[in-house]
Design a protein around this motif. Structure first.
Motif, PDB file in Angstrom:
ATOM      1  N   MET A  27       0.917  -1.350  -0.149  1.00 51.29           N
ATOM      2  CA  MET A  27       0.183   0.069  -0.038  1.00 51.29           C
ATOM      3  C   MET A  27       0.869   1.391  -0.062  1.00 51.29           C
ATOM      4  O   MET A  27       0.606   2.268  -0.844  1.00 51.29           O
ATOM      5  N   LEU A  35      -6.405   9.508  -2.628  1.00 51.17           N
ATOM      6  CA  LEU A  35      -6.373   8.312  -1.876  1.00 51.17           C
ATOM      7  C   LEU A  35      -5.827   7.283  -2.761  1.00 51.17           C
ATOM      8  O   LEU A  35      -6.209   7.083  -3.861  1.00 51.17           O
ATOM      9  N   VAL A  36      -4.957   6.344  -2.153  1.00 48.37           N
ATOM     10  CA  VAL A  36      -4.511   5.342  -3.069  1.00 48.37           C
ATOM     11  C   VAL A  36      -5.297   4.220  -3.614  1.00 48.37           C
ATOM     12  O   VAL A  36      -5.321   4.103  -4.991  1.00 48.37           O
TER      13      VAL A  36
HETATM   14  C1  FER Z   1      -6.978   3.180   1.349  1.00 50.35           C
HETATM   15  C2  FER Z   1      -6.894   4.428   1.279  1.00 50.35           C
HETATM   16  C3  FER Z   1      -6.054   5.103   1.981  1.00 50.35           C
HETATM   17  C4  FER Z   1      -6.027   2.581   2.576  1.00 50.35           C
HETATM   18  C5  FER Z   1      -4.964   3.383   3.130  1.00 50.35           C
HETATM   19  C6  FER Z   1      -5.144   4.686   2.771  1.00 50.35           C
HETATM   20  C7  FER Z   1      -5.571   0.824   3.619  1.00 50.35           C
HETATM   21  C8  FER Z   1      -4.460   5.427   3.678  1.00 50.35           C
HETATM   22  C9  FER Z   1      -4.486   6.851   3.851  1.00 50.35           C
HETATM   23  C10 FER Z   1      -3.787   7.818   4.835  1.00 50.35           C
HETATM   24  O1  FER Z   1      -2.874   7.247   5.398  1.00 50.35           O
HETATM   25  O2  FER Z   1      -4.128   8.908   4.780  1.00 50.35           O
HETATM   26  O3  FER Z   1      -7.582   2.314   0.677  1.00 50.35           O
HETATM   27  O4  FER Z   1      -5.837   1.307   2.536  1.00 50.35           O
END
Ligand code: FER
Ligand code: NAP
Length: 335
Positions: A131, A278-279
């Protein structure tokens, strides 16, 4: 683990006010769960602690669904399938998924992804090939889009996301400046090829430090942090600058959203653009991103580090350390 038929599991003991403490977490011992049809049973090897989990500790709407008080904490886990339960996995397969912080957890097979066994450690599926790596990949290449000759600033540059962002920005031909909270981190940023690095804890004035390393202004800012550091970067934005807002970790423990003076006036003067992302917005392209990142790591073009905390019992400590800057590179917990 003392008893093979039992599984330790972390639950949310209480919601924090302000900066969380270990009091917010409970380590319980439960029976090893039995997988339902369509689910596999996984024994955890590594679990990921991430800043977004602070959002999950809080009740209320956010992109991070809240954890329930008394319920297991969940997040990225790399583990070994111990009971495929007819799902098509083999016993011993390494998988990554969103699982309970526990010795053993079940998950629907379609939510588990095989982790390739090869020359890259499995834990990277939570970091540079997981991620955070994908966040860096899309945040840099699809949002911040550094161009040759741009000066780009990355905050939390020695972290899981930031360290990859800086290297991808170098590949794109930008001049890259990182900010981080220790001398050791600054040294690593130089090793990674950053053109300059600022230990923000060791400067009298963030603005003066930025002016020294970016005398012609900041063309691109990749923000992982927010707060006063970001205010200082805004003061130094160049004309037509772009800001990619990835994270605001400096504000995650705040009980109230800070109000002014923020620096939005600077956007008028510079015609800068600010874009959050957002990823998960890029999930359709995850496989390409992971394949590119893996190739670069294997070729030695992309370096990474992991801070490994030993023992499931230390997971809350590892999580809380993110807010103190105790990690260098990706923070994981070895179960
Ligand atoms: C996701 C979208 C965003 C995710 C994590 C994040 C675990 C993290 C966001 C942040 O740290 O602000 O689908 O999946
Ligand atoms: P990380 O950078 O590996 O760890 C967090 C780092 O933040 C710490 O090591 C610390 O480093 C720094 N930090 C903590 N408190 C700070 C403060 N008050 N001021 C300045 N710096 C502080 O974490 P990560 O997983 O790579 O995540 C980085 C950021 O990206 C986080 O804000 C996270 O929420 C965000 N993120 C967003 C997405 C998305 O989809 N938008 C996805 C993943 C992550 P120092 O020593 O430098 O202080």
């Amino acid at each position: 683990m003392s008893n093979e038929a039992e599984s330790r599991v972390w639950t949310l003991a209480q919601r924090p006010t302000g900066t969380p403490s270990t009091e917010c977490f409970d380590l319980e011992t439960r029976d090893i769960p039995t997988p339902n049809p369509g689910e596999a049973l996984v024994r955890a090897r590594y679990l990921s602690v991430d800043p977004y989990m602070r959002g999950r500790m809080r009740a209320g709407e956010s992109y991070a669904e809240p954890w329930d008080v008394g319920a297991p904490l969940r997040g990225g886990v790399v583990g070994e399938v111990v009971d495929p339960n007819g799902t098509g996995f083999e016993t011993g397969d390494l998988v990554v998924g969103n699982l309970a912080w526990a010795d053993y957890a079940t998950a629907p097979a379609h939510e588990l992804t095989r982790v390739a066994v090869g020359d890259v450690p499995a834990s990277t599926a939570l970091g540079v090939l997981g991620m955070p790596g994908r966040t860096a990949y899309f945040g840099t290449r699809a949002v911040a889009e550094p161009q040759p000759g741009d000066t780009m600033v990355v905050s939390a540059a020695a972290g899981a996301v930031g360290s990859v962002v800086g290297q991808l920005a170098k590949m794109a031909g930008a001049r890259v400046v990182g900010t981080a909270g220790s001398e050791r981190k600054v040294e690593w940023l130089h090793e990674l090829g950053f053109d300059a690095a600022i230990n923000y804890r060791d400067v009298d004035d963030y603005g003066d430090a930025l002016a020294d390393v970016a005398p012609d202004g900041v063309d691109v800012y990749f923000d992982n942090v927010g707060g006063p550091l970001t205010d200082a970067v805004f003061d130094h934005l160049a004309t037509d600058a772009r800001v990619a807002v990835c994270g605001q970790i400096a504000l995650y423990n705040a009980e109230e959203r800070p109000v002014g003076p923020r620096k939005l006036g600077k956007l008028i003067e510079t015609r800068a653009r600010v874009e959050g992302f957002l990823v998960s917005d890029f999930s359709a392209r995850f496989e390409t991103a992971t394949a590119d990142l893996r190739r670069w790591v294997q070729a030695g073009d992309l370096q990474y580090r992991e801070t490994v905390t030993d023992g499931l019992e230390r997971a809350p400590e590892a999580f809380l350390g993110l807010f103190e800057g105790e990690n260098i590179g990706k923070q994981v917990v070895k179960v």
